[in-house]
Design a protein around this motif. Structure first.
Motif, PDB file in Angstrom:
ATOM      1  N   TYR A 255      80.034 117.217 101.104  1.00 20.29           N
ATOM      2  CA  TYR A 255      79.369 118.510 100.989  1.00 20.29           C
ATOM      3  C   TYR A 255      79.971 119.497 101.986  1.00 20.29           C
ATOM      4  O   TYR A 255      80.485 119.116 103.038  1.00 20.29           O
ATOM      5  CB  TYR A 255      77.854 118.390 101.164  1.00 20.29           C
ATOM      6  N   VAL A 256      79.910 120.788 101.611  1.00 18.97           N
ATOM      7  CA  VAL A 256      80.424 121.854 102.454  1.00 18.97           C
ATOM      8  C   VAL A 256      79.446 123.026 102.432  1.00 18.97           C
ATOM      9  O   VAL A 256      78.552 123.096 101.580  1.00 18.97           O
ATOM     10  CB  VAL A 256      81.817 122.330 101.998  1.00 18.97           C
ATOM     11  N   CYS A 257      79.627 123.957 103.366  1.00 19.71           N
ATOM     12  CA  CYS A 257      78.788 125.142 103.481  1.00 19.71           C
ATOM     13  C   CYS A 257      79.614 126.389 103.153  1.00 19.71           C
ATOM     14  O   CYS A 257      80.796 126.463 103.504  1.00 19.71           O
ATOM     15  CB  CYS A 257      78.227 125.249 104.886  1.00 19.71           C
ATOM     16  N   GLU A 258      78.970 127.374 102.530  1.00 18.68           N
ATOM     17  CA  GLU A 258      79.704 128.544 102.028  1.00 18.68           C
ATOM     18  C   GLU A 258      80.420 129.305 103.137  1.00 18.68           C
ATOM     19  O   GLU A 258      81.600 129.655 102.991  1.00 18.68           O
ATOM     20  CB  GLU A 258      78.755 129.488 101.294  1.00 18.68           C
ATOM     21  N   PHE A 259      79.729 129.572 104.247  1.00 22.54           N
ATOM     22  CA  PHE A 259      80.321 130.381 105.306  1.00 22.54           C
ATOM     23  C   PHE A 259      80.719 129.512 106.495  1.00 22.54           C
ATOM     24  O   PHE A 259      80.284 129.708 107.627  1.00 22.54           O
ATOM     25  CB  PHE A 259      79.348 131.495 105.715  1.00 22.54           C
ATOM     26  N   ASP A 260      81.547 128.538 106.205  1.00 24.68           N
ATOM     27  CA  ASP A 260      82.053 127.582 107.192  1.00 24.68           C
ATOM     28  C   ASP A 260      83.573 127.556 107.052  1.00 24.68           C
ATOM     29  O   ASP A 260      84.091 127.382 105.941  1.00 24.68           O
ATOM     30  CB  ASP A 260      81.461 126.196 106.904  1.00 24.68           C
ATOM     31  N   PRO A 261      84.322 127.722 108.132  1.00 23.99           N
ATOM     32  CA  PRO A 261      85.777 127.632 108.029  1.00 23.99           C
ATOM     33  C   PRO A 261      86.258 126.331 107.390  1.00 23.99           C
ATOM     34  O   PRO A 261      87.340 126.291 106.793  1.00 23.99           O
ATOM     35  CB  PRO A 261      86.246 127.735 109.481  1.00 23.99           C
ATOM     36  N   LEU A 262      85.466 125.269 107.515  1.00 22.99           N
ATOM     37  CA  LEU A 262      85.852 123.973 106.955  1.00 22.99           C
ATOM     38  C   LEU A 262      85.594 123.874 105.449  1.00 22.99           C
ATOM     39  O   LEU A 262      85.944 122.870 104.834  1.00 22.99           O
ATOM     40  CB  LEU A 262      85.082 122.847 107.660  1.00 22.99           C
ATOM     41  N   ARG A 263      85.002 124.900 104.871  1.00 20.77           N
ATOM     42  CA  ARG A 263      84.614 124.851 103.452  1.00 20.77           C
ATOM     43  C   ARG A 263      85.762 124.444 102.543  1.00 20.77           C
ATOM     44  O   ARG A 263      85.648 123.494 101.763  1.00 20.77           O
ATOM     45  CB  ARG A 263      84.085 126.223 103.024  1.00 20.77           C
ATOM     46  N   ASP A 264      86.878 125.149 102.633  1.00 24.73           N
ATOM     47  CA  ASP A 264      87.936 124.953 101.637  1.00 24.73           C
ATOM     48  C   ASP A 264      88.644 123.621 101.796  1.00 24.73           C
ATOM     49  O   ASP A 264      89.013 122.985 100.798  1.00 24.73           O
ATOM     50  CB  ASP A 264      88.945 126.102 101.704  1.00 24.73           C
ATOM     51  N   GLU A 265      88.838 123.152 103.048  1.00 24.20           N
ATOM     52  CA  GLU A 265      89.527 121.873 103.195  1.00 24.20           C
ATOM     53  C   GLU A 265      88.675 120.729 102.651  1.00 24.20           C
ATOM     54  O   GLU A 265      89.197 119.778 102.068  1.00 24.20           O
ATOM     55  CB  GLU A 265      89.950 121.618 104.638  1.00 24.20           C
ATOM     56  N   GLY A 266      87.351 120.826 102.805  1.00 18.05           N
ATOM     57  CA  GLY A 266      86.480 119.815 102.210  1.00 18.05           C
ATOM     58  C   GLY A 266      86.474 119.892 100.698  1.00 18.05           C
ATOM     59  O   GLY A 266      86.489 118.860 100.007  1.00 18.05           O
ATOM     60  N   MET A 267      86.442 121.109 100.181  1.00 16.94           N
ATOM     61  CA  MET A 267      86.427 121.322  98.739  1.00 16.94           C
ATOM     62  C   MET A 267      87.732 120.827  98.100  1.00 16.94           C
ATOM     63  O   MET A 267      87.718 120.143  97.071  1.00 16.94           O
ATOM     64  CB  MET A 267      86.219 122.817  98.458  1.00 16.94           C
ATOM     65  N   ILE A 268      88.843 121.149  98.728  1.00 18.72           N
ATOM     66  CA  ILE A 268      90.151 120.729  98.210  1.00 18.72           C
ATOM     67  C   ILE A 268      90.275 119.206  98.251  1.00 18.72           C
ATOM     68  O   ILE A 268      90.770 118.579  97.312  1.00 18.72           O
ATOM     69  CB  ILE A 268      91.282 121.398  99.018  1.00 18.72           C
ATOM     70  N   TYR A 269      89.817 118.594  99.347  1.00 15.40           N
ATOM     71  CA  TYR A 269      89.918 117.141  99.457  1.00 15.40           C
ATOM     72  C   TYR A 269      89.072 116.465  98.387  1.00 15.40           C
ATOM     73  O   TYR A 269      89.518 115.478  97.773  1.00 15.40           O
ATOM     74  CB  TYR A 269      89.491 116.676 100.848  1.00 15.40           C
ATOM     75  N   ALA A 270      87.871 116.984  98.153  1.00 14.59           N
ATOM     76  CA  ALA A 270      87.016 116.412  97.108  1.00 14.59           C
ATOM     77  C   ALA A 270      87.697 116.518  95.745  1.00 14.59           C
ATOM     78  O   ALA A 270      87.665 115.560  94.950  1.00 14.59           O
ATOM     79  CB  ALA A 270      85.669 117.128  97.087  1.00 14.59           C
ATOM     80  N   GLN A 271      88.299 117.654  95.461  1.00 16.79           N
ATOM     81  CA  GLN A 271      88.991 117.830  94.186  1.00 16.79           C
ATOM     82  C   GLN A 271      90.153 116.847  94.062  1.00 16.79           C
ATOM     83  O   GLN A 271      90.365 116.232  93.006  1.00 16.79           O
ATOM     84  CB  GLN A 271      89.496 119.261  94.064  1.00 16.79           C
TER      85      GLN A 271
END
Length: 323
Positions: A255-271
């Protein structure tokens, strides 16, 4: 820059005092003071908590761990599910004390034995010290499942923030070293990419709790200096976003949070996990920032906690008896 925070969270943001990461000693002192005032979760049934030491990596000190064992949880003939948990703190802060309440909740509501790892921190102990401590704790747990009351077929690794990054790397190590078989990996707002090039990492320079300047400091400490960004040969176990092959890894909850710098790296890794054939459950929470899950008196935080609890139950095929 203004952010469309969830209305309940927006009221809290002005009261948040970011830790002084430019002075690690001061940040640790502030964290210790904050930890002393955190509310403690009250389990619905007793949870046995004990501290012990386990063998560390070869040539390194023993690793302190805190073990949470729920009483009355529904177990199979082979035991309860188990979770080796790695705390957050940007690889430079954090301790089992800081996440104590969270792990009481997991032990109670998931019905799992939790082993919380007090791994060594940077800058005194840069990569790979914390990672090897974490892996050693997993190996010890897998070798003592009978003693711990853990079903060896339902063992997981997980963590939040830097702990999520360590959990990701531990899962990679377990695969590549032929280590303990993992039922799942829990990756909460994981810190995965030292390159700091994603849109969220570039944009969020002043978000509460975690932002790009803090990320730069912590990665520098963890990797032992300021020259690592130019190094294409950095170990994938230091920054798992660099791993090319994600096949053969255990199912994941991310899971990730919308306004978190870590958002995209978590999202990309999940994908990328999904694309590699790894069963993955993914959540992105709108209006949230890093650590929002800890603000438990808000509706969105309650949703996040519920999703984590049920995700762990599903991943571990656990039944807590609390519905």
């Amino acid at each position: 820059m203004s952010y469309a925070f969830d209305p309940e969270l927006a009221h809290v943001v002005p009261m948040i005092n970011d830790l002084p990461f430019t002075d690690i000693a001061a940040a640790r002192a502030a964290e210790k003071e904050m930890t002393a005032h955190l509310p403690v979760y009250e389990p619905a049934r007793p949870v046995d908590v004990r501290d012990t030491l386990v063998p560390g990596p070869e040539g390194a000190p023993q690793v302190p761990v805190r073990i949470y064992t729920p009483t009355g949880a529904e177990a199979t003939d082979t035991g309860l599910p188990g979770l080796v948990y790695l705390h957050g703190g940007g690889y430079v802060l954090g301790s089992p004390d800081f996440c104590h309440s969270d792990l009481l909740r997991i032990a109670d509501q998931v019905g799992a034995v939790v082993v919380s790892v007090d791994y060594r921190l940077a800058p005194e102990h840069p990569f790979p010290a914390g990672l090897e401590d974490s892996y050693a704790a997993l190996v010890w747990t897998a070798g003592h499942t009978a003693e711990l009351g853990i079903d060896p077929a339902r063992l997981a690794v997980g963590g939040d923030s830097a702990g999520g990054g360590l959990a990701t790397a531990v899962a990679l190590l377990a695969r590549d070293r032929g280590g303990p078989a993992l039922r799942m990996q829990y990756l909460g707002i994981p810190m995965l990419d030292d390159r700091l090039e994603t849109p969220s990492m570039r944009a969020f320079t002043e978000t509460p709790v975690w932002n790009r300047p803090i990320a730069e400091i912590c990665w520098n400490h963890y990797l032992g200096g300021e020259d690592h960004y130019a190094g294409p040969d950095l170990s994938v176990y230091a920054a798992p976003a660099r791993a090319a092959d994600l096949s053969g890894l255990p199912p994941a909850f991310v899971y990730v949070c919308e306004f978190d710098p870590l958002r995209d790296e978590g999202m990309i890794y999940a994908q990328r996990l999904v694309q590699a054939g790894v069963t993955t459950e993914f959540h992105l929470y709108p209006g949230t920032f890093h650590g929002s899950v800890g603000l438990t008196d808000t509706a969105i935080s309650q949703t996040m906690l519920s999703d984590v609890t049920h995700g762990l139950r599903r991943g571990l095929r656990a039944r807590s008896g609390i519905e």
